[in-house]
Design a protein around this motif. Structure first.
Motif, mmCIF file in Angstrom:
data_model
loop_
_atom_site.group_PDB
_atom_site.id
_atom_site.type_symbol
_atom_site.label_atom_id
_atom_site.label_comp_id
_atom_site.label_asym_id
_atom_site.label_seq_id
_atom_site.Cartn_x
_atom_site.Cartn_y
_atom_site.Cartn_z
ATOM 1 N N ARG A 1 0.844 -1.179 0.000
ATOM 2 C CA ARG A 1 0.000 0.000 0.000
ATOM 3 C C ARG A 1 0.879 1.226 0.000
ATOM 4 O O ARG A 1 1.856 1.295 0.724
ATOM 5 C CB ARG A 1 -0.890 0.018 1.249
ATOM 6 C CG ARG A 1 -1.871 1.164 1.228
ATOM 7 C CD ARG A 1 -2.743 1.159 2.455
ATOM 8 N NE ARG A 1 -2.029 1.625 3.619
ATOM 9 C CZ ARG A 1 -2.594 1.764 4.803
ATOM 10 N NH1 ARG A 1 -3.841 1.426 4.986
ATOM 11 N NH2 ARG A 1 -1.902 2.209 5.825
ATOM 12 N N GLN A 2 0.537 2.197 -0.800
ATOM 13 C CA GLN A 2 1.242 3.466 -0.762
ATOM 14 C C GLN A 2 0.500 4.375 0.193
ATOM 15 O O GLN A 2 -0.696 4.591 0.068
ATOM 16 C CB GLN A 2 1.290 4.107 -2.142
ATOM 17 C CG GLN A 2 2.102 5.390 -2.144
ATOM 18 C CD GLN A 2 2.227 5.960 -3.524
ATOM 19 O OE1 GLN A 2 1.429 5.654 -4.380
ATOM 20 N NE2 GLN A 2 3.218 6.787 -3.741
ATOM 21 N N ILE A 3 1.208 4.886 1.166
ATOM 22 C CA ILE A 3 0.616 5.801 2.118
ATOM 23 C C ILE A 3 0.807 7.202 1.574
ATOM 24 O O ILE A 3 1.920 7.670 1.414
ATOM 25 C CB ILE A 3 1.283 5.674 3.490
ATOM 26 C CG1 ILE A 3 1.304 4.206 3.910
ATOM 27 C CG2 ILE A 3 0.575 6.521 4.516
ATOM 28 C CD1 ILE A 3 -0.047 3.586 4.003
ATOM 29 N N SER A 4 -0.270 7.867 1.288
ATOM 30 C CA SER A 4 -0.183 9.136 0.580
ATOM 31 C C SER A 4 -0.161 10.317 1.525
ATOM 32 O O SER A 4 -0.967 10.416 2.444
ATOM 33 C CB SER A 4 -1.383 9.269 -0.366
ATOM 34 O OG SER A 4 -1.436 10.545 -0.910
ATOM 35 N N ALA A 5 0.777 11.217 1.283
ATOM 36 C CA ALA A 5 0.796 12.465 2.036
ATOM 37 C C ALA A 5 -0.474 13.250 1.763
ATOM 38 O O ALA A 5 -0.941 14.018 2.597
ATOM 39 C CB ALA A 5 2.014 13.294 1.636
ATOM 40 N N ARG A 6 -1.042 13.041 0.594
ATOM 41 C CA ARG A 6 -2.312 13.691 0.266
ATOM 42 C C ARG A 6 -3.388 13.261 1.257
ATOM 43 O O ARG A 6 -4.156 14.074 1.759
ATOM 44 C CB ARG A 6 -2.727 13.313 -1.158
ATOM 45 C CG ARG A 6 -4.079 13.867 -1.578
ATOM 46 C CD ARG A 6 -4.442 13.367 -2.980
ATOM 47 N NE ARG A 6 -5.675 13.953 -3.445
ATOM 48 C CZ ARG A 6 -6.874 13.523 -3.111
ATOM 49 N NH1 ARG A 6 -7.002 12.517 -2.279
ATOM 50 N NH2 ARG A 6 -7.962 14.109 -3.589
ATOM 51 N N ASP A 7 -3.438 11.958 1.559
ATOM 52 C CA ASP A 7 -4.434 11.463 2.506
ATOM 53 C C ASP A 7 -4.181 12.007 3.902
ATOM 54 O O ASP A 7 -5.110 12.377 4.614
ATOM 55 C CB ASP A 7 -4.412 9.934 2.544
ATOM 56 C CG ASP A 7 -4.801 9.337 1.207
ATOM 57 O OD1 ASP A 7 -5.553 9.998 0.472
ATOM 58 O OD2 ASP A 7 -4.350 8.222 0.907
ATOM 59 N N LEU A 8 -2.904 12.050 4.314
ATOM 60 C CA LEU A 8 -2.586 12.558 5.639
ATOM 61 C C LEU A 8 -2.919 14.039 5.738
ATOM 62 O O LEU A 8 -3.428 14.516 6.746
ATOM 63 C CB LEU A 8 -1.107 12.323 5.950
ATOM 64 C CG LEU A 8 -0.702 10.859 6.122
ATOM 65 C CD1 LEU A 8 0.797 10.769 6.338
ATOM 66 C CD2 LEU A 8 -1.432 10.224 7.282
ATOM 67 N N ASP A 9 -2.638 14.787 4.679
ATOM 68 C CA ASP A 9 -2.944 16.212 4.680
ATOM 69 C C ASP A 9 -4.452 16.431 4.732
ATOM 70 O O ASP A 9 -4.951 17.303 5.434
ATOM 71 C CB ASP A 9 -2.364 16.864 3.425
ATOM 72 C CG ASP A 9 -2.576 18.368 3.406
ATOM 73 O OD1 ASP A 9 -1.940 19.048 4.218
ATOM 74 O OD2 ASP A 9 -3.383 18.846 2.590
ATOM 75 N N GLU B 1 0.278 -4.291 -7.317
ATOM 76 C CA GLU B 1 -0.095 -3.124 -6.513
ATOM 77 C C GLU B 1 0.992 -2.056 -6.583
ATOM 78 O O GLU B 1 0.700 -0.861 -6.656
ATOM 79 C CB GLU B 1 -0.346 -3.541 -5.065
ATOM 80 C CG GLU B 1 -1.618 -4.341 -4.887
ATOM 81 C CD GLU B 1 -1.909 -4.618 -3.425
ATOM 82 O OE1 GLU B 1 -2.423 -3.704 -2.746
ATOM 83 O OE2 GLU B 1 -1.628 -5.725 -2.966
ATOM 84 N N ALA B 2 2.252 -2.495 -6.560
ATOM 85 C CA ALA B 2 3.348 -1.536 -6.695
ATOM 86 C C ALA B 2 3.321 -0.899 -8.076
ATOM 87 O O ALA B 2 3.551 0.306 -8.217
ATOM 88 C CB ALA B 2 4.685 -2.228 -6.452
ATOM 89 N N VAL B 3 3.037 -1.699 -9.097
ATOM 90 C CA VAL B 3 2.947 -1.168 -10.460
ATOM 91 C C VAL B 3 1.910 -0.054 -10.521
ATOM 92 O O VAL B 3 2.151 1.019 -11.094
ATOM 93 C CB VAL B 3 2.590 -2.290 -11.453
ATOM 94 C CG1 VAL B 3 2.216 -1.704 -12.821
ATOM 95 C CG2 VAL B 3 3.755 -3.263 -11.605
ATOM 96 N N ASP B 4 0.754 -0.284 -9.917
ATOM 97 C CA ASP B 4 -0.313 0.722 -9.936
ATOM 98 C C ASP B 4 0.128 2.011 -9.249
ATOM 99 O O ASP B 4 -0.132 3.117 -9.748
ATOM 100 C CB ASP B 4 -1.561 0.170 -9.246
ATOM 101 C CG ASP B 4 -2.185 -0.992 -10.006
ATOM 102 O OD1 ASP B 4 -1.895 -1.130 -11.213
ATOM 103 O OD2 ASP B 4 -2.950 -1.760 -9.388
#
Length: 401
Positions: free
Chosen positions: A26-34, A373-376
């Motif tokens: 899973r990519q943890i997005s700074a966008r989500d945290l913001d 998932e990493a590819v995406d």
């Protein structure tokens, strides 16, 4: 950044299972945290306010793994109590009657066979069959009052429930296993008890039960630190090889707890606390496993993620670049994850060409390993680079006009 088998003696085994094999990427997005931060503070959120803020780190989201290889003794979870389950004889029967002994042995053999079938079914991805074999095994264990088998099978059932997202059921099963262990005389600060407590804390974190999660993580870290302090106070000449091995195991388990709590704290935007936990976990891994160990590199990347979120882009870039360089020279099972992290931080610094180049390399490796998932996630990063390039071109055109 969310948060592994009942017994993981070393941090490298525990975390490499979580992050380097078999976990969900899973990519943890700074966008989500913001976004989360602005919602909590009552600020409005627009697409412009979060555009381009991408966290460069992927990590394996761990579900507790189920290997069925180690068995915790009901009398204690130390190294002496851990034996290979496929060879274990659960026999605790003292009857002088030969027929009763034969029947007891037959049921022991049946329990072991059921556990073997459960492990094979899990390996094949047949979770329903795995659950069926485990339920049969625990029923037999209760019939024969085999406490060791009950504890071990409950722990496997709890792990399986967690894998399937059945968090309430996993919680009940972990508590049941711990209850049998404690009633059988296992100390509260035994590593096996602490590992189960860590899993409970992780469950509470996923359920957004903040008070229970905080209490659980604190119990784990405080218990391990107190245990290590007692071990440090022992005279060096009194330490046996087994005691030294247990000290290392305990130290690495503390590192695992700190890493798990760091991910939880980052997900709740307590970035300073997360940064300290990651730094402490990294120090432990470096000390016990070495600078080039795969888990050391993962923790370096995780710490770089937090630095990046805090706006320390230069420090983040230096740290993740070091992790990537070490992974190239020593090999790493998830090198594409580290490269993706590096590319994301370069994107934040506005170095679009370098970011594009590392994203392309990460994409090629992810495709080779079959990590879809990493590819995406990498392709999302490439789209972000393209978007930034177009914005820069428009700005240049407007400036010329």
């Amino acid at each position: 950044m969310a948060a592994t088998c009942v017994s993981r003696g070393v941090l490298c085994q525990a975390l490499s299972r979580c992050r380097c094999s078999g976990g969900n990427l899973r990519q943890i997005s700074a966008r989500d945290l913001d976004l989360n931060h602005r919602q909590q503070s009552g600020q409005s959120v627009t697409s412009e306010s979060v555009a381009g803020k991408r966290l460069a780190c992927w990590e394996k989201v761990s579900r507790p793994d189920f290997t069925g290889e180690n068995f915790q003794s009901a009398q204690g979870g130390g190294r002496g109590g851990r034996i290979l389950w496929v060879a274990v004889a659960f026999s605790l029967f003292n009857s002088s009657d030969e027929d009763q002994q034969d029947e007891a042995q037959r049921k022991e053999d049946e329990i072991i066979l059921l556990l073997k079938k459960a492990k094979l079914s899990l390996h094949r991805g047949q979770l329903q069959a795995t659950s069926g074999f485990l339920h049969q095994a625990v029923a037999l264990a209760h019939q024969t009052h085999n406490t060791q088998a009950i504890i071990y099978t409950y722990s496997l059932m709890a792990n399986l429930a967690y894998v399937q997202g059945q968090l309430d059921q996993a919680e009940k099963l972990f508590k049941a296993a711990m209850s049998f262990m404690l009633s059988g005389g296992t100390p509260q600060d035994d590593n096996a008890i602490i590992e189960m407590s860590l899993k409970l804390a992780t469950i509470y974190a996923e359920q957004n039960k903040a008070e229970l999660a905080d209490h659980g993580f604190r119990f784990c870290t405080d218990s391990l630190e107190a245990k290590l302090q007692k071990q440090r106070e022992l005279p060096a000449e009194e330490l046996t090889e087994e005691m030294k091995a247990l000290r290392k195991e305990t130290h690495l388990l503390l590192g695992l707890c700190l890493d798990s709590r760091a991910r939880y704290r980052a997900s709740t935007l307590h970035l300073n606390q997360a940064r300290q936990d990651y730094q402490n976990a990294l120090n432990i891994c470096r000390q016990e496993q070495g600078e080039t160990h795969p888990q050391t590199l993962v923790l370096m990347s995780d710490l770089a993620t937090i630095l990046d979120l805090q706006g320390h882009h230069d420090d983040a870039l230096a740290l993740v670049q070091q992790a990537v360089d070490l992974s190239r020279s020593n090999g790493h099972p998830d090198q594409h994850v580290l490269l993706g992290n590096l590319a994301g931080i370069l994107l934040h610094k506005g170095l679009l060409e370098d970011s594009f180049r590392f994203y392309q390399e990460a994409l090629s490796l992810a495709q080779q390993t079959g990590d879809q998932e990493a590819v995406d996630k990498i392709q999302e990063g490439l789209k972000e680079v393209k978007k930034k390039r177009e914005q820069e071109r428009k700005e240049e055109q407007n400036a010329q006009e």
